[in-house]
Design a protein around this motif. Structure first.
Motif, PDB file in Angstrom:
ATOM      1  N   ASN A   7       4.656  46.221   3.493  1.00 29.99           N
ATOM      2  CA  ASN A   7       5.017  44.844   3.789  1.00 29.99           C
ATOM      3  C   ASN A   7       3.814  44.152   4.404  1.00 29.99           C
ATOM      4  O   ASN A   7       3.455  44.388   5.533  1.00 29.99           O
ATOM      5  N   HIS A   8       3.154  43.315   3.644  1.00 31.40           N
ATOM      6  CA  HIS A   8       1.961  42.635   4.118  1.00 31.40           C
ATOM      7  C   HIS A   8       1.877  41.299   3.410  1.00 31.40           C
ATOM      8  O   HIS A   8       2.223  41.190   2.230  1.00 31.40           O
ATOM      9  N   SER A 172       8.944  31.773  11.131  1.00 32.13           N
ATOM     10  CA  SER A 172       8.968  33.221  10.906  1.00 32.13           C
ATOM     11  C   SER A 172      10.272  33.835  11.392  1.00 32.13           C
ATOM     12  O   SER A 172      10.744  34.833  10.834  1.00 32.13           O
ATOM     13  N   VAL A 202       8.942  43.590  11.648  1.00 31.16           N
ATOM     14  CA  VAL A 202       7.807  42.963  10.949  1.00 31.16           C
ATOM     15  C   VAL A 202       7.347  41.674  11.619  1.00 31.16           C
ATOM     16  O   VAL A 202       6.653  40.870  10.999  1.00 31.16           O
ATOM     17  N   TYR A 204       5.129  40.706  13.851  1.00 33.94           N
ATOM     18  CA  TYR A 204       3.714  40.341  13.979  1.00 33.94           C
ATOM     19  C   TYR A 204       3.105  39.968  12.628  1.00 33.94           C
ATOM     20  O   TYR A 204       2.447  38.932  12.494  1.00 33.94           O
ATOM     21  N   SER A 205       3.319  40.816  11.632  1.00 31.09           N
ATOM     22  CA  SER A 205       2.750  40.519  10.317  1.00 31.09           C
ATOM     23  C   SER A 205       3.408  39.282   9.709  1.00 31.09           C
ATOM     24  O   SER A 205       2.753  38.500   9.008  1.00 31.09           O
ATOM     25  N   GLY A 209       1.587  35.988   8.682  1.00 35.32           N
ATOM     26  CA  GLY A 209       1.757  35.627   7.285  1.00 35.32           C
ATOM     27  C   GLY A 209       2.228  34.201   7.101  1.00 35.32           C
ATOM     28  O   GLY A 209       2.009  33.592   6.046  1.00 35.32           O
ATOM     29  N   ALA A 258       8.871  40.604   2.697  1.00 29.40           N
ATOM     30  CA  ALA A 258       9.118  41.029   4.067  1.00 29.40           C
ATOM     31  C   ALA A 258      10.497  41.669   4.203  1.00 29.40           C
ATOM     32  O   ALA A 258      10.668  42.651   4.934  1.00 29.40           O
TER      33      ALA A 258
END
Length: 280
Positions: A7-8, A172, A202, A204-205, A209, A258
């Protein structure tokens, strides 16, 4: 055991570009119409802000909000188009990632299933954004009244970047809500609880993102305002349309990438990797 998907944000960007031709019809019209909602006096506004001239609250709000004195008809039309197109866009991405089929077959049914949930969250996002724009305009306007020219301009820029980060954080928080609604079939509040539980894995990413592309988008729009004269408004609108198109496709892909990454469900749109480590 299903394939573990990384997941990125890069995965979402890669998905958007890899499937760009298939996703383009679902996002083109809203992006193009929204591009004409920008305040036409943006260049004069930034110049006046830099020179330390007196500016009104309305000038700040018109610069920040697509529902400004000039652009509100375009913003309203873009909202209607997004309400019609996003159920198809999210339905296509969800079906492709969940079962690995990239086709238009069955999208009419997904539209009927996704329409109300997409409309509700789209309305919520627009309402939150407009509230943010009003509060941001008030805060930035107050800073220009309280501070001098040089310090006032620097403070406005720094405060604006912090406000963009705040908006990105709020976005987010809700990023996994729509996938939770559409994939699990939960009611709104149950899907929100599910999204909150997944978000912790998730956060932080997902924040980065959302924030970094938003920051890049702000930079591109500022560049359009500063570098392109008013007579090239059509060129500026074309640049904004491309920008909004890329961001819309990216954020739509990010939601589902995500979700699958946080839930641990295997994405069927990606090549399988077996014990030998050879991708087929």
């Amino acid at each position: 055991m299903g394939q573990k998907t990384v997941n990125h944000p890069c995965s979402a960007l890669r998905y958007a570009f890899k499937n760009f031709i298939f996703l383009l019809p679902f996002a083109l019209l809203p992006a193009c119409v929204l591009a004409f909602a920008a305040d036409r006096g943006g260049g004069a506004f930034l110049a006046a802000l830099y020179r330390g001239e007196d500016l009104s609250f309305a000038a700040f709000f018109n610069f920040l909000s697509p529902f400004n004195a000039h652009g509100w008809p375009f913003a309203a039309a873009a909202f209607v188009l997004a309400a019609l197109c996003l159920p198809l866009l999210t339905g296509f991405i969800e079906k492709h990632m969940r079962i690995g089929i990239r086709s238009l077959h069955g999208l009419r049914g997904r539209f009927n299933y996704n329409f109300l949930s997409t409309l509700a969250l789209l309305t919520l996002f627009v309402a939150v954004y407009e509230l943010w724009a009003a509060l941001a305009a008030g805060l930035l306007y107050a800073e220009t009244l309280l501070l001098g020219r040089a310090s006032g301009f620097a403070a406005v820029v720094l405060t604006f970047l912090c406000l963009v980060a705040l908006l990105s954080y709020l976005a987010s928080l809700a990023m996994l809500w729509l996938p939770s609604l559409q994939i699990t079939g939960y009611a709104f509040m149950d899907a929100l609880a599910c999204a909150n539980a997944l978000y912790a894995k998730v956060r932080y990413s997902l924040f980065l993102g959302v924030f970094l592309p938003a920051l890049a988008g702000v930079a591109v729009q500022f560049a359009c305002v500063l570098l392109l004269p008013a007579r090239l408004e059509l060129v500026a609108a074309a640049v904004r349309a491309v920008l909004y198109l890329v961001l819309l496709l990216y954020y739509a892909a990010l939601m589902f990438a995500a979700y699958f990454g946080a839930s641990g469900e295997a994405r069927q749109d990606e090549p399988k990797k077996y014990g030998s480590g050879v991708g087929l």
